[in-house]
Scaffold this motif. Sequence first.
Motif, PDB file in Angstrom:
ATOM      1  N   ASP A  23       0.801  -1.218   0.000  1.00 11.12           N
ATOM      2  CA  ASP A  23       0.000   0.000   0.000  1.00 11.12           C
ATOM      3  C   ASP A  23       0.835   1.271   0.000  1.00 11.12           C
ATOM      4  O   ASP A  23       0.296   2.374   0.190  1.00 11.12           O
ATOM      5  CB  ASP A  23      -0.936  -0.003   1.220  1.00 11.12           C
ATOM      6  N   LYS A  24       2.162   1.157  -0.188  1.00  3.08           N
ATOM      7  CA  LYS A  24       3.003   2.349  -0.197  1.00  3.08           C
ATOM      8  C   LYS A  24       4.257   2.060  -1.026  1.00  3.08           C
ATOM      9  O   LYS A  24       4.607   0.896  -1.257  1.00  3.08           O
ATOM     10  CB  LYS A  24       3.383   2.744   1.223  1.00  3.08           C
ATOM     11  N   PRO A  25       4.952   3.106  -1.471  1.00  2.01           N
ATOM     12  CA  PRO A  25       6.180   2.883  -2.242  1.00  2.01           C
ATOM     13  C   PRO A  25       7.226   2.126  -1.409  1.00  2.01           C
ATOM     14  O   PRO A  25       7.310   2.313  -0.194  1.00  2.01           O
ATOM     15  CB  PRO A  25       6.662   4.301  -2.559  1.00  2.01           C
ATOM     16  N   PHE A  26       7.999   1.290  -2.072  1.00  7.72           N
ATOM     17  CA  PHE A  26       9.055   0.573  -1.360  1.00  7.72           C
ATOM     18  C   PHE A  26      10.278   0.412  -2.254  1.00  7.72           C
ATOM     19  O   PHE A  26      10.190   0.482  -3.480  1.00  7.72           O
ATOM     20  CB  PHE A  26       8.579  -0.802  -0.874  1.00  7.72           C
ATOM     21  N   PHE A  27      11.411   0.223  -1.608  1.00  6.80           N
ATOM     22  CA  PHE A  27      12.670  -0.100  -2.292  1.00  6.80           C
ATOM     23  C   PHE A  27      13.193  -1.387  -1.693  1.00  6.80           C
ATOM     24  O   PHE A  27      13.370  -1.494  -0.482  1.00  6.80           O
ATOM     25  CB  PHE A  27      13.697   1.017  -2.093  1.00  6.80           C
ATOM     26  N   LEU A  28      13.413  -2.378  -2.523  1.00  5.00           N
ATOM     27  CA  LEU A  28      13.933  -3.666  -2.068  1.00  5.00           C
ATOM     28  C   LEU A  28      15.302  -3.890  -2.703  1.00  5.00           C
ATOM     29  O   LEU A  28      15.438  -3.905  -3.929  1.00  5.00           O
ATOM     30  CB  LEU A  28      12.990  -4.804  -2.474  1.00  5.00           C
ATOM     31  N   TYR A  29      16.315  -4.031  -1.855  1.00  7.43           N
ATOM     32  CA  TYR A  29      17.667  -4.349  -2.326  1.00  7.43           C
ATOM     33  C   TYR A  29      17.931  -5.807  -1.972  1.00  7.43           C
ATOM     34  O   TYR A  29      18.123  -6.141  -0.804  1.00  7.43           O
ATOM     35  CB  TYR A  29      18.683  -3.415  -1.655  1.00  7.43           C
ATOM     36  N   THR A  89       6.549  -1.188 -11.076  1.00  7.97           N
ATOM     37  CA  THR A  89       7.785  -1.547 -10.375  1.00  7.97           C
ATOM     38  C   THR A  89       8.918  -1.688 -11.387  1.00  7.97           C
ATOM     39  O   THR A  89       8.776  -2.387 -12.386  1.00  7.97           O
ATOM     40  CB  THR A  89       7.617  -2.873  -9.613  1.00  7.97           C
ATOM     41  N   VAL A  90      10.026  -1.028 -11.131  1.00 11.35           N
ATOM     42  CA  VAL A  90      11.231  -1.167 -11.957  1.00 11.35           C
ATOM     43  C   VAL A  90      12.127  -2.207 -11.293  1.00 11.35           C
ATOM     44  O   VAL A  90      12.413  -2.119 -10.097  1.00 11.35           O
ATOM     45  CB  VAL A  90      11.986   0.166 -12.096  1.00 11.35           C
ATOM     46  N   ILE A  91      12.566  -3.184 -12.065  1.00 12.63           N
ATOM     47  CA  ILE A  91      13.469  -4.218 -11.549  1.00 12.63           C
ATOM     48  C   ILE A  91      14.822  -4.070 -12.235  1.00 12.63           C
ATOM     49  O   ILE A  91      14.901  -4.018 -13.463  1.00 12.63           O
ATOM     50  CB  ILE A  91      12.912  -5.626 -11.797  1.00 12.63           C
ATOM     51  N   TYR A 115      39.797  -9.887 -11.742  1.00 13.66           N
ATOM     52  CA  TYR A 115      40.751  -9.462 -12.772  1.00 13.66           C
ATOM     53  C   TYR A 115      40.246  -8.202 -13.481  1.00 13.66           C
ATOM     54  O   TYR A 115      39.031  -7.991 -13.592  1.00 13.66           O
ATOM     55  CB  TYR A 115      40.962 -10.586 -13.791  1.00 13.66           C
ATOM     56  N   PRO A 116      41.160  -7.392 -14.012  1.00 10.19           N
ATOM     57  CA  PRO A 116      40.738  -6.153 -14.669  1.00 10.19           C
ATOM     58  C   PRO A 116      40.232  -6.361 -16.091  1.00 10.19           C
ATOM     59  O   PRO A 116      39.788  -5.397 -16.727  1.00 10.19           O
ATOM     60  CB  PRO A 116      42.020  -5.311 -14.665  1.00 10.19           C
ATOM     61  N   TYR A 117      40.312  -7.582 -16.606  1.00 13.10           N
ATOM     62  CA  TYR A 117      39.846  -7.855 -17.963  1.00 13.10           C
ATOM     63  C   TYR A 117      38.324  -7.977 -17.977  1.00 13.10           C
ATOM     64  O   TYR A 117      37.669  -8.040 -16.934  1.00 13.10           O
ATOM     65  CB  TYR A 117      40.537  -9.095 -18.510  1.00 13.10           C
ATOM     66  N   GLU A 118      37.748  -8.058 -19.169  1.00  9.11           N
ATOM     67  CA  GLU A 118      36.294  -7.971 -19.297  1.00  9.11           C
ATOM     68  C   GLU A 118      35.557  -9.107 -18.584  1.00  9.11           C
ATOM     69  O   GLU A 118      34.439  -8.919 -18.096  1.00  9.11           O
ATOM     70  CB  GLU A 118      35.903  -7.932 -20.777  1.00  9.11           C
ATOM     71  N   GLY A 119      36.169 -10.274 -18.505  1.00 15.18           N
ATOM     72  CA  GLY A 119      35.530 -11.376 -17.792  1.00 15.18           C
ATOM     73  C   GLY A 119      35.392 -11.127 -16.301  1.00 15.18           C
ATOM     74  O   GLY A 119      34.587 -11.765 -15.629  1.00 15.18           O
ATOM     75  N   GLY A 120      36.183 -10.188 -15.781  1.00 16.75           N
ATOM     76  CA  GLY A 120      36.117  -9.878 -14.367  1.00 16.75           C
ATOM     77  C   GLY A 120      35.188  -8.743 -14.019  1.00 16.75           C
ATOM     78  O   GLY A 120      34.693  -8.661 -12.890  1.00 16.75           O
ATOM     79  N   ILE A 121      34.951  -7.837 -14.988  1.00 15.17           N
ATOM     80  CA  ILE A 121      34.211  -6.615 -14.645  1.00 15.17           C
ATOM     81  C   ILE A 121      32.987  -6.344 -15.508  1.00 15.17           C
ATOM     82  O   ILE A 121      32.194  -5.464 -15.160  1.00 15.17           O
ATOM     83  CB  ILE A 121      35.134  -5.379 -14.710  1.00 15.17           C
ATOM     84  N   ARG A 122      32.809  -7.072 -16.614  1.00 10.51           N
ATOM     85  CA  ARG A 122      31.613  -6.828 -17.430  1.00 10.51           C
ATOM     86  C   ARG A 122      30.517  -7.794 -16.970  1.00 10.51           C
ATOM     87  O   ARG A 122      30.639  -9.006 -17.113  1.00 10.51           O
ATOM     88  CB  ARG A 122      31.898  -7.042 -18.921  1.00 10.51           C
ATOM     89  N   GLU A 123      29.443  -7.230 -16.407  1.00  9.95           N
ATOM     90  CA  GLU A 123      28.407  -8.052 -15.804  1.00  9.95           C
ATOM     91  C   GLU A 123      27.093  -7.955 -16.565  1.00  9.95           C
ATOM     92  O   GLU A 123      26.875  -7.010 -17.315  1.00  9.95           O
ATOM     93  CB  GLU A 123      28.132  -7.595 -14.354  1.00  9.95           C
ATOM     94  N   PRO A 124      26.194  -8.906 -16.331  1.00 12.27           N
ATOM     95  CA  PRO A 124      24.844  -8.771 -16.883  1.00 12.27           C
ATOM     96  C   PRO A 124      24.120  -7.616 -16.219  1.00 12.27           C
ATOM     97  O   PRO A 124      24.291  -7.361 -15.030  1.00 12.27           O
ATOM     98  CB  PRO A 124      24.178 -10.108 -16.529  1.00 12.27           C
ATOM     99  N   LEU A 125      23.327  -6.902 -16.984  1.00 12.46           N
ATOM    100  CA  LEU A 125      22.459  -5.853 -16.454  1.00 12.46           C
ATOM    101  C   LEU A 125      21.138  -5.923 -17.209  1.00 12.46           C
ATOM    102  O   LEU A 125      21.082  -5.653 -18.408  1.00 12.46           O
ATOM    103  CB  LEU A 125      23.102  -4.476 -16.618  1.00 12.46           C
ATOM    104  N   ILE A 126      20.103  -6.317 -16.512  1.00 14.14           N
ATOM    105  CA  ILE A 126      18.770  -6.434 -17.113  1.00 14.14           C
ATOM    106  C   ILE A 126      17.829  -5.521 -16.346  1.00 14.14           C
ATOM    107  O   ILE A 126      17.764  -5.577 -15.114  1.00 14.14           O
ATOM    108  CB  ILE A 126      18.260  -7.894 -17.053  1.00 14.14           C
ATOM    109  N   VAL A 127      17.123  -4.652 -17.061  1.00 16.09           N
ATOM    110  CA  VAL A 127      16.160  -3.756 -16.437  1.00 16.09           C
ATOM    111  C   VAL A 127      14.773  -4.053 -16.999  1.00 16.09           C
ATOM    112  O   VAL A 127      14.583  -4.061 -18.218  1.00 16.09           O
ATOM    113  CB  VAL A 127      16.517  -2.274 -16.681  1.00 16.09           C
ATOM    114  N   ARG A 128      13.830  -4.287 -16.106  1.00 18.64           N
ATOM    115  CA  ARG A 128      12.434  -4.535 -16.497  1.00 18.64           C
ATOM    116  C   ARG A 128      11.585  -3.368 -16.021  1.00 18.64           C
ATOM    117  O   ARG A 128      11.496  -3.107 -14.826  1.00 18.64           O
ATOM    118  CB  ARG A 128      11.933  -5.840 -15.879  1.00 18.64           C
ATOM    119  N   TRP A 129      10.992  -2.658 -16.988  1.00 14.25           N
ATOM    120  CA  TRP A 129      10.166  -1.486 -16.683  1.00 14.25           C
ATOM    121  C   TRP A 129       8.969  -1.528 -17.630  1.00 14.25           C
ATOM    122  O   TRP A 129       9.010  -0.970 -18.724  1.00 14.25           O
ATOM    123  CB  TRP A 129      10.989  -0.224 -16.876  1.00 14.25           C
ATOM    124  N   PRO A 130       7.919  -2.229 -17.233  1.00  8.38           N
ATOM    125  CA  PRO A 130       6.772  -2.443 -18.122  1.00  8.38           C
ATOM    126  C   PRO A 130       6.191  -1.135 -18.656  1.00  8.38           C
ATOM    127  O   PRO A 130       6.127  -0.121 -17.950  1.00  8.38           O
ATOM    128  CB  PRO A 130       5.764  -3.167 -17.225  1.00  8.38           C
TER     129      PRO A 130
END
Length: 243
Positions: A23-29, A89-91, A115-130
């Motif tokens: 019944d109110k805005p929330f932030f879930l981490y 809700t934005v996920i 590691y500083p190479y891409e396998g160490g620092i490039r991560e998945p990022l998926i945003v769902r905003w209907p």
Amino acid sequence: REGEYLTDREADEAVKFIRSHTDKPFFLYMAHYAVHRPTQAKEELIEKYKEKPLQGQKNPIYAAMIESVDEAVGKIMSVLDELNLAERTVIIFTSDNGGLSDDTNNAPLRAGKGYPYEGGIREPLIVRWPKVIKPGTVSHEPVISVDYFPTICELAGVPLLIDRPIDGVSLAGHLKSNGKKRLGREAIYWHFPHYRGDPALARGQAPPAKAGVVPYSIIRAGDWKLIKRYEGKTFELFNLKTD
């Protein structure tokens, strides 16, 4: 509780939190401990992945942990649908490192966590905003985790603090444009003041040459990526479009 799997419990607590804030805005981490060492998973899932072909992956426990995280995300998505909250809700789904090189395979990216190479620092990022982000949209804009704070503040209509510098930039306009609006910043920067690979090294008891990873900093500007190490080989420069 005895016999309870941590990832399942975290998901149950997240669902409980959502149900108590309808019944109110929330932030879930929701910061799962998985996928992280020690590698521990549910036996039935471990057996499932033991029977699957390896295809470049080699640790059924790691795979089972990933499935449990998937199930946990599914529980959160399902309760948002059930309570008719999904469309407002934005996920944001992301990670803090690449996969552990000893347990998984980050190909075609080089190396893994720490590691500083891409396998160490490039991560998945998926945003769902209907009704805002078109499903299946792909963005190639480089972003960094400090961007989440100003992004979430803007989406929630909360003004940023003005008594301190904010390192990140809001991604709201980029998301609303389905990736068409560029962020326009010159570069992104990050620093890893940490030794990995030999605990004795971090205590000053071993020579730098034995370190798996020594402290480093990185600048990413467009396709250019500069790595500076604070011991050993000082600089590496890559063009990520060609290498």
